[in-house]
Design a protein around this motif. Structure first.
Motif, PDB file in Angstrom:
ATOM      1  N   UNK A 134       0.166   1.006  -4.265  1.00  0.00           N
ATOM      2  CA  UNK A 134      -0.838   1.224  -3.454  1.00  0.00           C
ATOM      3  C   UNK A 134      -2.229   2.193  -3.965  1.00  0.00           C
ATOM      4  N   UNK A 135      -3.169   2.722  -3.148  1.00  0.00           N
ATOM      5  CA  UNK A 135      -4.240   3.405  -3.221  1.00  0.00           C
ATOM      6  C   UNK A 135      -3.592   5.158  -2.729  1.00  0.00           C
ATOM      7  N   UNK A 194      -0.316  -2.192  -0.876  1.00  0.00           N
ATOM      8  CA  UNK A 194      -0.321  -1.171   0.012  1.00  0.00           C
ATOM      9  C   UNK A 194      -1.638  -1.222   0.074  1.00  0.00           C
ATOM     10  N   UNK A 195      -3.042  -0.883   1.448  1.00  0.00           N
ATOM     11  CA  UNK A 195      -3.794  -0.273   1.707  1.00  0.00           C
ATOM     12  C   UNK A 195      -3.867  -0.121   2.957  1.00  0.00           C
ATOM     13  N   UNK A 196      -4.776   1.935   3.553  1.00  0.00           N
ATOM     14  CA  UNK A 196      -5.360   1.997   4.757  1.00  0.00           C
ATOM     15  C   UNK A 196      -3.739   1.632   5.842  1.00  0.00           C
ATOM     16  N   UNK A 197      -2.869   1.818   4.820  1.00  0.00           N
ATOM     17  CA  UNK A 197      -2.174   1.586   6.294  1.00  0.00           C
ATOM     18  C   UNK A 197      -1.108   0.677   6.262  1.00  0.00           C
ATOM     19  N   UNK A 198      -1.668  -1.124   6.066  1.00  0.00           N
ATOM     20  CA  UNK A 198      -1.053  -2.206   5.807  1.00  0.00           C
ATOM     21  C   UNK A 198      -0.927  -2.548   4.385  1.00  0.00           C
ATOM     22  N   UNK A 199       0.197  -3.722   4.155  1.00  0.00           N
ATOM     23  CA  UNK A 199       0.546  -3.961   3.652  1.00  0.00           C
ATOM     24  C   UNK A 199      -0.303  -5.490   3.903  1.00  0.00           C
ATOM     25  N   UNK A 201      -3.986 -10.861  -9.173  1.00  0.00           N
ATOM     26  CA  UNK A 201      -3.821 -10.078  -7.690  1.00  0.00           C
ATOM     27  C   UNK A 201      -4.732 -11.319  -6.967  1.00  0.00           C
ATOM     28  N   UNK A 202      -4.585 -11.681  -5.472  1.00  0.00           N
ATOM     29  CA  UNK A 202      -5.360 -11.742  -4.768  1.00  0.00           C
ATOM     30  C   UNK A 202      -6.092 -11.499  -4.111  1.00  0.00           C
ATOM     31  N   UNK A 203      -6.249 -10.490  -4.183  1.00  0.00           N
ATOM     32  CA  UNK A 203      -7.668  -9.314  -3.055  1.00  0.00           C
ATOM     33  C   UNK A 203      -8.079  -8.949  -4.092  1.00  0.00           C
ATOM     34  N   UNK A 204      -9.311  -8.588  -3.407  1.00  0.00           N
ATOM     35  CA  UNK A 204     -10.754  -7.345  -4.006  1.00  0.00           C
ATOM     36  C   UNK A 204     -10.032  -5.888  -4.131  1.00  0.00           C
ATOM     37  N   UNK A 205      -9.056  -6.306  -3.212  1.00  0.00           N
ATOM     38  CA  UNK A 205      -8.541  -4.190  -3.097  1.00  0.00           C
ATOM     39  C   UNK A 205      -7.623  -4.268  -4.297  1.00  0.00           C
ATOM     40  N   UNK A 206      -6.642  -5.202  -4.188  1.00  0.00           N
ATOM     41  CA  UNK A 206      -5.615  -5.057  -5.365  1.00  0.00           C
ATOM     42  C   UNK A 206      -6.347  -5.262  -6.117  1.00  0.00           C
ATOM     43  N   UNK A 207      -7.046  -5.755  -6.722  1.00  0.00           N
ATOM     44  CA  UNK A 207      -7.671  -5.380  -8.296  1.00  0.00           C
ATOM     45  C   UNK A 207      -8.295  -4.652  -8.567  1.00  0.00           C
ATOM     46  N   UNK A 208      -9.222  -4.138  -7.502  1.00  0.00           N
ATOM     47  CA  UNK A 208      -9.898  -2.845  -7.992  1.00  0.00           C
ATOM     48  C   UNK A 208      -8.384  -1.485  -8.525  1.00  0.00           C
ATOM     49  N   UNK A 209      -7.835  -1.651  -7.755  1.00  0.00           N
ATOM     50  CA  UNK A 209      -6.727  -0.623  -7.592  1.00  0.00           C
ATOM     51  C   UNK A 209      -5.946  -1.180  -8.718  1.00  0.00           C
ATOM     52  N   UNK A 210      -6.049  -2.331  -9.507  1.00  0.00           N
ATOM     53  CA  UNK A 210      -4.827  -2.564 -10.744  1.00  0.00           C
ATOM     54  C   UNK A 210      -5.763  -1.856 -11.633  1.00  0.00           C
ATOM     55  N   UNK A 211      -7.278  -1.981 -12.162  1.00  0.00           N
ATOM     56  CA  UNK A 211      -7.599  -2.070 -12.551  1.00  0.00           C
ATOM     57  C   UNK A 211      -8.137  -0.036 -13.127  1.00  0.00           C
TER      58      UNK A 211
END
Ligand SMILES: Nc1ncnc2c1ncn2[C@@H]1O[C@H](COP(=O)(O)OP(=O)(O)OP(=O)(O)O)[C@@H](O)[C@H]1O
Ligand SMILES: [Mg+2]
Lengths: 223, 257
Positions: free
Chosen positions: B49-50, B224-229, B242-252
């Motif tokens: 996570x970030x 994890x992002x901002x304290x949550x799984x 990856x299923x969420x936008x946040x994980x896609x952004x992180x992976x990229x």
């Protein structure tokens, strides 16, 4: 002026200076041991989380650092008998120096302990060590090396401070100078001689500091 | 969207590490938000996570380097914060590998490995030293037994740090970005050791962005992002789909590096 300077009298008084020097050395040594004991206890109190021990320790350290040693010495010298505690001058002197230097020693040790990186504490906590094991095996051995040079510096200060004990008629080095000055009206001879002896003591302690620095230097490569 | 990795059944079966609705605050900052996560014995879970998302805080709670505000955290059957739980004792079962190694600088490699076994586990010195030498050989440092940390490279120090944990024969090993303070050419020597530990069946939680390691040994990746799984799945699911936008952004972002 120099033709009036009486080396003969100095030589004559040499045994007195010798005794004074010896007294200064051992009372300083005893006081320094006392200061270490006082310092370790104060520092342990000061590092506690709860205020019960920490606040008194801090107050004591501040009080000692904020007031002149001479005032502290007189406070004990004239104050203790009032409380019904009559001690020999020498004991009062050693007590005063120990209690005074102890406050500085406490801060030196505390700085040494705090200089040990947090990661060292965390690593030892994570390995299941108790507070005492952590201190004994990880923190203090590292802090020890950091504190030796400033502790020797404090020892030098203590030796010079011990001159104040001449004011409560302890027969140490400065007292010997005073005697020569007042008996023969030769203050130059008296005080220059003791200055030379203090310089000698200073170089001894400095030599010790250099030795320890060299020893720490090799051990320091491990750090 | 929080996805529970194992479905509702995991709430009843007790894992080696069980987070149940755990929350933690640093002042006003809610650094762990309602964390529910169960790690089974012998499982390897990678956490990514970030920066600032709470990964370190999450694993530091497990051995009590951080304490939690509410929810339950059960480790090896013992509830943290419970008066009946002896934390010092529990910590001997949990190895923790730090990003910055944190070896004891005044001790040799062997002494680093044997210190806690001798003084905490009360293993006889000769036996602990024998085991320590074997462990150092296992992490490829048989010739560095007498070296001080300052005489070792970063990769070597981190391998000593892993050996130091293994010397306690822990049930759980936690790693907080073990390779991110290392020069690139030293990363693989440390990862190889970690793979070996995982293959021996250690229960592990590893905060890392090393995808190769995750794909090789992890059963699960937790994002994890901002304290949550935010997401959790097999390495293949997570890295490839990856299923969420946040994980896609992180992976990229980490893939670009
Ligand atoms: N001791 C502390 N006091 C206050 N805030 C803290 C403390 N430790 C961490 N935080 C904050 O908590 C949040 C989570 O920190 P944490 O170190 O767990 O993140 P992380 O995911 O490990 O980040 P990184 O990838 O940078 O290591 C961050 O916003 C951080 O600033
Ligand atoms: Mg972190």
């Amino acid at each position: 002026m120099l033709e009036n300077f009486s080396f003969r009298t100095i030589v004559e008084y040499l045994p007195l200076f010798g005794q004074g020097l010896v007294t200064t050395v051992w009372l300083s040594a005893l006081s320094f041991l006392g200061a270490l004991a006082v310092g370790i206890v104060l520092c342990a109190m000061n590092l506690q989380r709860g205020w019960l021990f920490r606040v008194p320790a801090k107050a004591y350290i501040d009080a000692v650092r904020a007031t002149p040693l001479l005032a502290q010495l007189y406070f004990l010298y004239f104050g203790l008998p009032r409380l019904g505690l009559v001690l020999p001058e020498l004991v009062v002197g050693i007590l005063a120096l120990s209690l005074n230097s102890g406050a500085y020693v406490a801060e030196i040790i505390r700085a040494g302990i705090l200089s040990i990186a947090r990661g060292q504490v965390e690593a030892s906590v994570a390995s299941g060590m108790t507070y005492v094991q952590r201190m004994r095996l990880v923190i203090l051995p590292q802090a020890f090396k950091v504190t030796i040079p400033p502790l020797l510096g404090q020892a030098i200060v203590l030796v010079k401070d011990s001159a104040l004990l001449s004011l409560i008629s302890v027969a140490e080095l400065t007292r010997a100078g005073q005697l020569l000055a007042s008996d023969r009206f030769m203050p130059a001879e008296g005080f220059l001689t003791i200055a030379a002896f203090y310089l000698l003591l200073y170089y001894c302690l400095k030599g010790l500091a250099a030795l320890s620095a060299r020893w720490l230097g090799t051990a320091g490569a491990r750090l | 969207m929080t996805s529970n990795p194992k479905g509702p059944a995991s709430m009843t079966t007790t894992g080696m590490i069980d987070f149940r609705g755990v929350n933690k605050w640093f002042g006003p900052l809610n650094v762990l938000k309602d964390i529910t996560l169960s790690v089974q014995p012998r499982e390897v879970v990678v956490v990514c996570g970030p920066s600032g998302s709470g990964k370190s805080t999450l694993i530091r709670c497990i051995n009590g380097l951080e304490t939690i505000k509410d929810g339950d955290l059960i480790v090896d059957g013992q509830r943290l914060g419970d008066p009946a739980t002896n934390m010092t004792r529990l910590r001997t079962e949990i190895g923790f590998v730090f990003q910055s190694f944190n070896l004891y600088p005044h001790k040799t490699a062997l002494e680093n490995v044997t210190l806690a076994p001798i003084h905490v586990r009360k293993i006889p010195r000769a036996e602990a030293e024998q085991a320590g030498r074997e462990l150092l050989a296992k992490v490829g440092l048989a010739d560095k037994v007498g070296a001080y940390p300052a005489q070792l490279s970063g990769g070597q120090q981190q391998r000593v740090a892993i050996a130091r944990c293994l010397g306690m024969r822990p049930k759980i090993m936690l790693f907080d970005e073990p390779t991110s303070a290392l020069d690139p050419e030293m990363i693989s020597e440390v990862l190889d050791v970690m793979v070996a530990v995982a293959e021996e069946g250690m229960t592990m939680m590893v905060v890392t962005h090393e995808m190769g390691f995750a794909r090789k040994v992890a059963q699960r990746v937790v994002f994890m992002d901002a304290g949550a799984i935010v997401e959790s799945g097999t390495p293949d699911e997570f890295f490839s789909h990856p299923r969420t936008d946040r994980s896609r952004a992180f992976l990229s972002k980490i893939l670009r590096h």
